[in-house]
Design a protein around this motif. Structure first.
Motif, mmCIF file in Angstrom:
data_model
loop_
_atom_site.group_PDB
_atom_site.id
_atom_site.type_symbol
_atom_site.label_atom_id
_atom_site.label_comp_id
_atom_site.label_asym_id
_atom_site.label_seq_id
_atom_site.Cartn_x
_atom_site.Cartn_y
_atom_site.Cartn_z
ATOM 1 N N ARG A 267 0.865 -1.177 0.000
ATOM 2 C CA ARG A 267 0.000 0.000 0.000
ATOM 3 C C ARG A 267 0.897 1.221 0.000
ATOM 4 N NH1 ARG A 267 -2.065 2.910 4.512
ATOM 5 N NH2 ARG A 267 -1.612 1.176 5.923
ATOM 6 N N MET A 268 0.772 2.079 -1.014
ATOM 7 C CA MET A 268 1.480 3.363 -1.058
ATOM 8 C C MET A 268 0.426 4.427 -0.863
ATOM 9 S SD MET A 268 4.032 3.182 -4.362
ATOM 10 C CE MET A 268 4.639 4.846 -4.052
ATOM 11 N N GLU A 269 0.632 5.284 0.100
ATOM 12 C CA GLU A 269 -0.432 6.259 0.357
ATOM 13 C C GLU A 269 0.164 7.617 0.703
ATOM 14 O OE1 GLU A 269 -3.550 4.603 2.720
ATOM 15 O OE2 GLU A 269 -4.639 6.486 2.828
ATOM 16 N N GLY A 270 -0.361 8.638 0.041
ATOM 17 C CA GLY A 270 0.089 10.001 0.282
ATOM 18 C C GLY A 270 -0.785 10.699 1.303
ATOM 19 N N PHE A 271 -0.230 11.721 1.917
ATOM 20 C CA PHE A 271 -1.017 12.487 2.889
ATOM 21 C C PHE A 271 -0.412 13.877 3.007
ATOM 22 C CE2 PHE A 271 1.586 13.073 6.726
ATOM 23 C CZ PHE A 271 2.717 12.383 6.324
ATOM 24 N N ILE A 272 -1.212 14.776 3.539
ATOM 25 C CA ILE A 272 -0.768 16.132 3.856
ATOM 26 C C ILE A 272 -1.121 16.326 5.325
ATOM 27 C CG2 ILE A 272 -0.989 18.577 3.249
ATOM 28 C CD1 ILE A 272 -0.239 17.311 0.769
ATOM 29 N N VAL A 273 -0.264 17.024 6.045
ATOM 30 C CA VAL A 273 -0.460 17.129 7.498
ATOM 31 C C VAL A 273 -1.850 17.672 7.838
ATOM 32 C CG1 VAL A 273 0.682 19.382 7.647
ATOM 33 C CG2 VAL A 273 0.617 17.884 9.652
ATOM 34 N N MET A 274 -2.361 18.586 7.007
ATOM 35 C CA MET A 274 -3.672 19.175 7.303
ATOM 36 C C MET A 274 -4.801 18.143 7.271
ATOM 37 S SD MET A 274 -1.639 21.354 5.360
ATOM 38 C CE MET A 274 -2.220 21.949 3.754
ATOM 39 N N ASP A 275 -4.597 17.049 6.532
ATOM 40 C CA ASP A 275 -5.647 16.023 6.450
ATOM 41 C C ASP A 275 -5.989 15.450 7.816
ATOM 42 O OD1 ASP A 275 -5.346 16.335 3.722
ATOM 43 O OD2 ASP A 275 -4.223 14.473 3.446
ATOM 44 N N PHE A 276 -5.018 15.523 8.745
ATOM 45 C CA PHE A 276 -5.196 14.898 10.054
ATOM 46 C C PHE A 276 -5.397 15.936 11.156
ATOM 47 C CE2 PHE A 276 -3.152 11.609 7.559
ATOM 48 C CZ PHE A 276 -3.751 10.443 7.997
ATOM 49 N N ALA A 277 -5.869 17.126 10.779
ATOM 50 C CA ALA A 277 -6.008 18.200 11.767
ATOM 51 C C ALA A 277 -6.869 17.757 12.957
ATOM 52 C CB ALA A 277 -6.599 19.444 11.106
ATOM 53 N N ASP A 278 -7.839 16.877 12.701
ATOM 54 C CA ASP A 278 -8.703 16.434 13.803
ATOM 55 C C ASP A 278 -7.955 15.561 14.806
ATOM 56 O OD1 ASP A 278 -8.445 14.345 11.998
ATOM 57 O OD2 ASP A 278 -10.411 13.508 12.466
ATOM 58 N N GLN A 279 -6.750 15.127 14.460
ATOM 59 C CA GLN A 279 -5.934 14.313 15.368
ATOM 60 C C GLN A 279 -4.759 15.093 15.951
ATOM 61 O OE1 GLN A 279 -6.593 11.025 16.274
ATOM 62 N NE2 GLN A 279 -8.527 11.542 15.288
ATOM 63 N N GLY B 235 -8.065 9.749 -4.398
ATOM 64 C CA GLY B 235 -8.370 8.670 -5.332
ATOM 65 C C GLY B 235 -7.621 7.401 -4.962
ATOM 66 N N ARG B 236 -8.136 6.288 -5.480
ATOM 67 C CA ARG B 236 -7.508 4.996 -5.206
ATOM 68 C C ARG B 236 -7.036 4.375 -6.514
ATOM 69 N NH1 ARG B 236 -12.334 6.983 -3.702
ATOM 70 N NH2 ARG B 236 -13.569 5.068 -3.680
ATOM 71 N N VAL B 237 -5.811 3.875 -6.525
ATOM 72 C CA VAL B 237 -5.292 3.155 -7.674
ATOM 73 C C VAL B 237 -5.193 1.691 -7.263
ATOM 74 C CG1 VAL B 237 -3.393 2.900 -9.301
ATOM 75 C CG2 VAL B 237 -4.000 5.187 -8.443
ATOM 76 N N VAL B 238 -6.023 0.856 -7.873
ATOM 77 C CA VAL B 238 -6.014 -0.573 -7.574
ATOM 78 C C VAL B 238 -4.971 -1.206 -8.489
ATOM 79 C CG1 VAL B 238 -7.381 -2.682 -7.461
ATOM 80 C CG2 VAL B 238 -8.475 -0.459 -7.029
ATOM 81 N N CYS B 239 -3.875 -1.678 -7.899
ATOM 82 C CA CYS B 239 -2.760 -2.207 -8.690
ATOM 83 C C CYS B 239 -2.951 -3.705 -8.874
ATOM 84 C CB CYS B 239 -1.443 -1.905 -7.992
ATOM 85 S SG CYS B 239 -1.108 -0.139 -7.862
ATOM 86 N N CYS B 240 -3.429 -4.083 -10.054
ATOM 87 C CA CYS B 240 -3.765 -5.477 -10.332
ATOM 88 C C CYS B 240 -2.721 -6.125 -11.219
ATOM 89 C CB CYS B 240 -5.134 -5.535 -10.988
ATOM 90 S SG CYS B 240 -5.699 -7.195 -11.349
ATOM 91 N N GLY B 241 -2.111 -5.355 -12.102
ATOM 92 C CA GLY B 241 -1.123 -5.912 -13.008
ATOM 93 C C GLY B 241 -0.371 -4.803 -13.700
ATOM 94 N N ARG B 265 -2.881 12.913 -2.338
ATOM 95 C CA ARG B 265 -3.207 11.977 -1.252
ATOM 96 C C ARG B 265 -3.839 10.714 -1.820
ATOM 97 N NH1 ARG B 265 -4.362 17.788 -0.516
ATOM 98 N NH2 ARG B 265 -5.120 17.956 1.614
ATOM 99 N N LEU B 266 -3.184 10.139 -2.814
ATOM 100 C CA LEU B 266 -3.709 8.916 -3.415
ATOM 101 C C LEU B 266 -3.333 7.711 -2.563
ATOM 102 C CD1 LEU B 266 -2.731 9.560 -7.150
ATOM 103 C CD2 LEU B 266 -4.829 10.212 -5.945
ATOM 104 N N ARG B 267 -4.116 6.674 -2.721
ATOM 105 C CA ARG B 267 -3.761 5.366 -2.181
ATOM 106 C C ARG B 267 -3.575 4.434 -3.361
ATOM 107 N NH1 ARG B 267 -7.196 1.009 -0.723
ATOM 108 N NH2 ARG B 267 -9.025 2.369 -0.631
ATOM 109 N N MET B 268 -2.374 3.854 -3.497
ATOM 110 C CA MET B 268 -2.108 2.833 -4.512
ATOM 111 C C MET B 268 -1.930 1.538 -3.757
ATOM 112 S SD MET B 268 0.771 4.438 -7.073
ATOM 113 C CE MET B 268 0.812 2.922 -8.052
ATOM 114 N N GLU B 269 -2.674 0.523 -4.125
ATOM 115 C CA GLU B 269 -2.583 -0.702 -3.341
ATOM 116 C C GLU B 269 -2.652 -1.913 -4.241
ATOM 117 O OE1 GLU B 269 -4.909 -0.485 0.208
ATOM 118 O OE2 GLU B 269 -4.460 -2.524 0.795
#
Lengths: 334, 334
Positions: A267-279, B235-241, B265-269
């Motif tokens: 799982r590769m996942e991007g984030f920005i610090v502001m996304d978690f402001a509620d935490q 957005g989500r990138v579903v990595c199947c092949g 802030r994508l998720r690639m999985e």
């Protein structure tokens, strides 16, 4: 009272240089209704500053002629808002300048804390980015191996120290033997490998005998490509930045993407610090705890003088800072 | 009774050709205790077959001289296991051959179903891969836009039809105007763009006016790079092949990775169909429902004869199949 600002003279087409900036005299601005006049105390210097010069990101692109944008800690000098008073300490999106006028709605009041620089480092964006990215995105479990690039940088140093506090094996990646030694000796990482070493692949293998469960990526490029080969199945890549790609026109993509993401079910996942402001409150409580126990050491790299902001940013991109880099424009209130 | 098998004569160094394979007479194997003798009925032809020739993946690498591995549906001819009887229909990891002997523990008994080919397509790995990847990894919500590459292929066609059934806008990517037309007309996608079109970027933009929320990636490479530019935040990138990367020595990585993963802030999985085995019954119930309502149409591309397996795989890599590709080695039991 005089005012100065630093503008972008010309957008960089390759490596950033001092010629891309111009120090200018500026008029002393006057606040209108619902605005405040601010004295800049500290400006945060971040790799992200450079990425803003490449085009629109999560904010609008910087254009030639613009004053260089920054995140700053300031003191309110004059307020035309009933929400702020002279003497208040605030954080804001601002520009490289001695004085600025900002709308009151974009200011965040800061707690009284000495030194204020801690609100830029461990209790600021650096510490919060490290906490939210590692804990919220990476979700480490004691016993896992956490690999962190730019480990001598502001975010990377906290990532490793937090991961250590959570019971993980922590391996850093940094540039050059001095930085690597400091990451181990000063920050307590289990190991640190040098990305400039042509034997990086083998060095990583030796430093991570059980593979890598979480790679906290601040750099992208070749280091990401190499790290991916060492990921365990179901590993997580926390995508925090791509500093190797910002100061170049020849960005290259890791050739093992997306192949290894499929094969290893990463799982590769991007984030920005502001996304978690509620935490944020949770993050600050945890960071204060670990500072109090000595599990987090606070490294700050403070450059004196507005006029030195360009060289500070250029130095950051070349990897010359240790810990959170900031520019002091004026003194903390006494 | 005679037996034949197809071996890997020489591992490919670039594009796969018939010269990489050799059809050989083989001995008729005899099962020992806890083994069974199987007659191959259908062999699944998948892009993954080619990736196994590039090195170790989630399974050991294929070597020169090995019989070519495959996923097969077979009939038990002779059993030395009390778990199976002659006449049982089973699925197994096998090789390209008329007859094979396998350990009983690696066989999966299949339900009685006519035609058996449906257990390779909609109720087999293709349909389950589409369901688990889209639903389990992508997590679509009605109203979102789902983009699918290799949309005329076995998995892609089901992904799009499932997403449509779940209330999404569905856009395919396929090779050439005929395939694109078929994806829209036969499979009911809202649009399909041609990856061979030099104007792919603009065509995608026009086909996805609200951006892309889920990109189901079967291909990697340039198409992934282009799709990433159109992803919405979170957005989500579903990595199947990564089919574009298997049949080449010049794999290139998307240059916007990991930059856009951070900024958007994508998720690639990545995932493998076996990871979701505990959800297979749910998947099959849903697939049967959508087949019964006509929301899923079953496309199968069945090549006759063991000897045609190499050309079938080569054709698949060149994009010449429509729907799930398989080789019929012998007839379904009557």
């Amino acid at each position: 009272m005089q005012n100065r600002q630093i503008a972008v003279a010309e957008l960089p087409t390759g490596t950033l240089t001092e010629a891309n900036f111009a120090l200018e005299k500026a008029i002393m601005p006057t606040p209108k209704d619902n605005e405040v006049l601010l004295r800049t105390i500290l400006m945060s210097i971040d790799a992200a500053n450079r990425s803003w010069m490449q085009g629109a990101t999560y904010r609008a692109a910087v254009k030639a002629g613009d004053a260089m944008p920054t995140y700053s800690i300031c003191e309110v000098v004059e307020s035309k808002s009933d929400r702020f008073s002279a003497g208040d300490i605030v954080a804001t999106e601002s520009v490289w300048a001695d004085y600025v006028v900002c709308p009151a709605r974009q200011l965040q009041k800061l707690p009284d804390m000495a030194p204020l620089s801690n609100l830029m480092s461990v209790y600021g964006i650096a510490g919060k980015t490290a906490f939210h990215g590692l804990v919220g995105v990476g979700k480490p479990i004691a016993g896992e191996t956490v690999l962190v690039s730019a480990a001598a940088g502001s975010v990377g140093g906290y990532v490793g120290q937090i991961a250590k506090a959570l019971g993980c094996r922590v391996v850093g990646i940094a540039g050059g033997p001095d930085k690597c030694a400091s990451v181990v000796q000063d920050l307590g990482f289990d190991a640190c490998v040098d990305y400039q070493d042509p034997g990086l692949f083998k060095a990583l293998k030796a430093a991570c005998p059980n593979g890598v469960d979480i790679y906290f990526d601040n750099v992208g490029g070749k280091v990401l490509e190499t790290a991916l080969f060492h990921m365990n199945e179901r590993g997580r890549v926390v995508c925090c930045g791509a500093i190797s790609q910002y100061d170049t026109n020849n960005a290259t993509g890791p050739r093992n993407l997306p192949g290894l993401v499929v094969v290893k079910r990463l799982r590769m996942e991007g984030f920005i610090v502001m996304d978690f402001a509620d935490q944020d409150a949770t993050a600050l409580r945890a960071l204060k705890h670990w500072v109090s126990t000595g599990q987090i050491k606070v490294q700050e790299d403070i450059v004196e003088g507005l006029e030195n902001a360009p060289s500070a940013l250029i130095g950051l991109l070349a990897g010359r800072n240790r810990g959170k880099l900031m520019v002091r424009v004026s003194a903390d209130p006494s």
